[in-house]
Enzyme design. Structure first.
Site, PDB file in Angstrom:
ATOM      1  N   PHE A  21      37.451  49.208  42.412  1.00 29.57           N
ATOM      2  CA  PHE A  21      36.327  49.060  41.479  1.00 29.57           C
ATOM      3  C   PHE A  21      35.017  49.631  42.017  1.00 29.57           C
ATOM      4  O   PHE A  21      34.748  49.585  43.217  1.00 29.57           O
ATOM      5  CB  PHE A  21      36.127  47.567  41.143  1.00 29.57           C
ATOM      6  CG  PHE A  21      37.378  46.921  40.609  1.00 29.57           C
ATOM      7  CD1 PHE A  21      37.836  47.213  39.319  1.00 29.57           C
ATOM      8  CD2 PHE A  21      38.131  46.049  41.393  1.00 29.57           C
ATOM      9  CE1 PHE A  21      38.994  46.633  38.831  1.00 29.57           C
ATOM     10  CE2 PHE A  21      39.289  45.470  40.915  1.00 29.57           C
ATOM     11  CZ  PHE A  21      39.730  45.758  39.626  1.00 29.57           C
ATOM     12  N   ASP A  22      34.224  50.171  41.076  1.00 31.00           N
ATOM     13  CA  ASP A  22      32.868  50.635  41.405  1.00 31.00           C
ATOM     14  C   ASP A  22      31.814  49.595  41.023  1.00 31.00           C
ATOM     15  O   ASP A  22      30.696  49.609  41.537  1.00 31.00           O
ATOM     16  CB  ASP A  22      32.542  51.923  40.630  1.00 31.00           C
ATOM     17  CG  ASP A  22      33.423  53.083  41.051  1.00 31.00           C
ATOM     18  OD1 ASP A  22      33.949  53.040  42.189  1.00 31.00           O
ATOM     19  OD2 ASP A  22      33.610  54.002  40.227  1.00 31.00           O
ATOM     20  N   VAL A  23      32.171  48.761  40.046  1.00 35.96           N
ATOM     21  CA  VAL A  23      31.205  47.819  39.486  1.00 35.96           C
ATOM     22  C   VAL A  23      31.810  46.410  39.480  1.00 35.96           C
ATOM     23  O   VAL A  23      32.976  46.235  39.110  1.00 35.96           O
ATOM     24  CB  VAL A  23      30.840  48.213  38.024  1.00 35.96           C
ATOM     25  CG1 VAL A  23      29.796  47.255  37.443  1.00 35.96           C
ATOM     26  CG2 VAL A  23      30.353  49.654  37.965  1.00 35.96           C
ATOM     27  N   GLN A  55      28.133  48.713  42.435  1.00 34.56           N
ATOM     28  CA  GLN A  55      27.068  48.282  41.530  1.00 34.56           C
ATOM     29  C   GLN A  55      27.338  46.836  41.124  1.00 34.56           C
ATOM     30  O   GLN A  55      28.472  46.487  40.777  1.00 34.56           O
ATOM     31  CB  GLN A  55      27.053  49.180  40.287  1.00 34.56           C
ATOM     32  CG  GLN A  55      25.916  48.832  39.331  1.00 34.56           C
ATOM     33  CD  GLN A  55      25.887  49.736  38.111  1.00 34.56           C
ATOM     34  OE1 GLN A  55      26.737  50.611  37.940  1.00 34.56           O
ATOM     35  NE2 GLN A  55      24.902  49.533  37.256  1.00 34.56           N
ATOM     36  N   LYS A 246      36.800  50.983  35.901  1.00 35.62           N
ATOM     37  CA  LYS A 246      36.458  50.805  37.322  1.00 35.62           C
ATOM     38  C   LYS A 246      35.571  49.575  37.521  1.00 35.62           C
ATOM     39  O   LYS A 246      34.818  49.496  38.498  1.00 35.62           O
ATOM     40  CB  LYS A 246      35.723  52.060  37.838  1.00 35.62           C
ATOM     41  CG  LYS A 246      36.495  53.366  37.669  1.00 35.62           C
ATOM     42  CD  LYS A 246      37.542  53.525  38.755  1.00 35.62           C
ATOM     43  CE  LYS A 246      36.902  54.088  40.026  1.00 35.62           C
ATOM     44  NZ  LYS A 246      37.904  54.158  41.114  1.00 35.62           N
TER      45      LYS A 246
END
Lengths: 303, 303
Positions: A21-23, A55, A246
């Protein structure tokens, strides 16, 4: 539906999960803390995720606090966060009223059942309101109130919306006014409809319970702007522009947080066991709402 | 289902209808009066029925008044009635707790959400209680309340029942206490669950709405001892020994009064249009609850 993965104590699984994951969207109460009690490892976990370049958005149904109030709470608990990273149900409701409903003045006044967090977010969107924390309404109903609510003379003709959130000062007078505005045609919105509020290692009545009396009298439930309403997910996405595949929702409640992530088609959901829902709820055969993974407490992500 | 007979202005039909019954059960609010407003012809109608030898019982879901309070109200309105002829939901609940539940002391204490009418009827049945009109609970919740309700130290270990009625002094503290007792295993009863209260020619939140918050938090509705619960009909019959086929229920609410009479297999039901339900509700195609007959107002029975 596949069983959720248990991450506590499994360093390799944790790293693989985080890397997907990015967030990360975080619920707050029951995840980061319970009332004033900060769970061990919360601040360090947030730091670790920031260090990995993730993030972070703090998505809370708590309507009693504004984004600015939340920033203060994060500071007091030693958690790095900005007011911009906070997305609360009061803010979600204020944005809905100002940008979606677009009620024309002067018929755009909001009668508030709730605390200062709602008022602050309405102010920020330039929406006029009455009720809320008005000390004139923090009293017993009297015979003249019955008369003047009954004949409409106590009602503001410009109220177009009743907005219900968590109100620690709920009383019969405010319930009667809200009910009267709804009967006169006001739209019925809620910041959120959580039935319970985790506090002091226990449960107390939540916004959905505080507002349930007006809903029962009126015979109709409000449109809820908090989790799991996808109106809130759309608003968050509109503001933060993330890739849902993501993105991971982290929360303690199956019926609000985890459902919110699943219905929002996020890449994953992570349940923590420090709040309302127990693992038996999602491990049971035939469980309706099942997270991708779960951990005993958020700090366990430190491995 | 056959259409109800309209009696207003039809002297022959009125006389034939009255002659069919020996006993009349009357709802009070919305039938005899609305709040302090006495409908025209009420007292004379009651006199006329007494002169014809009818037995009268006043069956009210209003839990805020005891039978003694009702007697005073009848006197002040010039209506002849005795306290013994009044059967209220508070009395019904007290009788249920003392004679059906038979909880053993000391675990038989009742936490009351409601007014003095409930307290008086509990006293009359020698049932210990807390909450209710206790001035110590008519205040805002504070942080120490959260702590002491959360850890149980603010809770009376002998509370075995939560009894909810109409509480004009409902607040978050009382809701939190009721919810905590339920979570500890107390039985959940309600004097009645009317969603609205007719008052001042308008509608206000009823007992069912005041108690809806606790029900929502707990996730379970209370057992209601008022209309249309047949527990109340059985208790009335136990006390007054009437022939159901020769008994008529008179009321303004389809979902409580008229349903109460129909499910109680009474000989007839009579709807009056001075309260909550409009004739469109039962004249509509497919209406679920249909009275035997209806009149514009009770006084129309004078012909």
């Amino acid at each position: 539906m596949s069983k959720p993965q248990y991450l506590t104590g499994d360093k390799a699984a944790i790293d693989a999960f985080i890397d997907k994951f990015d967030v990360f969207l975080f619920d707050c109460d029951g995840v980061l803390w319970s009332g004033e009690y900060l769970f061990p490892g919360t601040a360090e976990t947030i730091e670790m995720l920031r260090a990995k370049g993730k993030q972070l958005v703090f998505v809370t149904n708590n309507s009693t606090k504004s984004r600015a109030d939340y920033k203060k709470k994060f500071d007091s608990k030693g958690i790095t966060a900005s007011a911009e990273e906070v997305f609360g149900s009061s803010y979600s409701a204020a944005v809905y009223i100002s940008r979606i409903l677009k009620l024309q003045p002067p018929k755009n006044k909001v009668f508030v059942l709730g605390e200062t967090g709602i008022e602050q977010e309405l102010q920020a969107e330039n929406i006029p309101y009455i009720g809320g924390t008005d000390p004139a309404l923090r009293r017993d109903i009297d015979p003249s109130d019955f008369e003047h609510i009954g004949d409409g003379s106590a009602l503001d003709p410009n109220v177009g919306v009743v907005l219900a959130g968590l109100d620690f000062h709920i009383n019969y007078l405010k319930m009667s006014l809200a009910f009267a505005y709804l009967r006169k045609g006001a739209l019925y919105l809620a910041t959120n409809i959580d039935s319970t509020l985790p506090q002091a290692h226990s449960l107390f009545p939540g916004a959905g319970s505080v507002g349930a009396g007006v809903a029962k009298a009126f015979g109709k439930d409000p449109l809820a702007l908090g989790k799991p309403s996808q109106a809130m997910m759309d608003a968050i996405e509109g503001k933060f522009k993330f890739d849902r595949s993501k993105t991971c929702m982290v929360g303690d409640r199956l019926d609000t947080d985890i459902r919110f992530g699943i219905e929002g088609k996020l890449g994953g959901t992570l349940a923590v066991l420090t709040g309302v829902s127990a693992k038996e709820h999602f491990l049971a055969e035939g469980a309706e709402v099942v997270p991708t993974a779960y951990i005993d407490k958020l700090g366990d992500l430190l491995g």
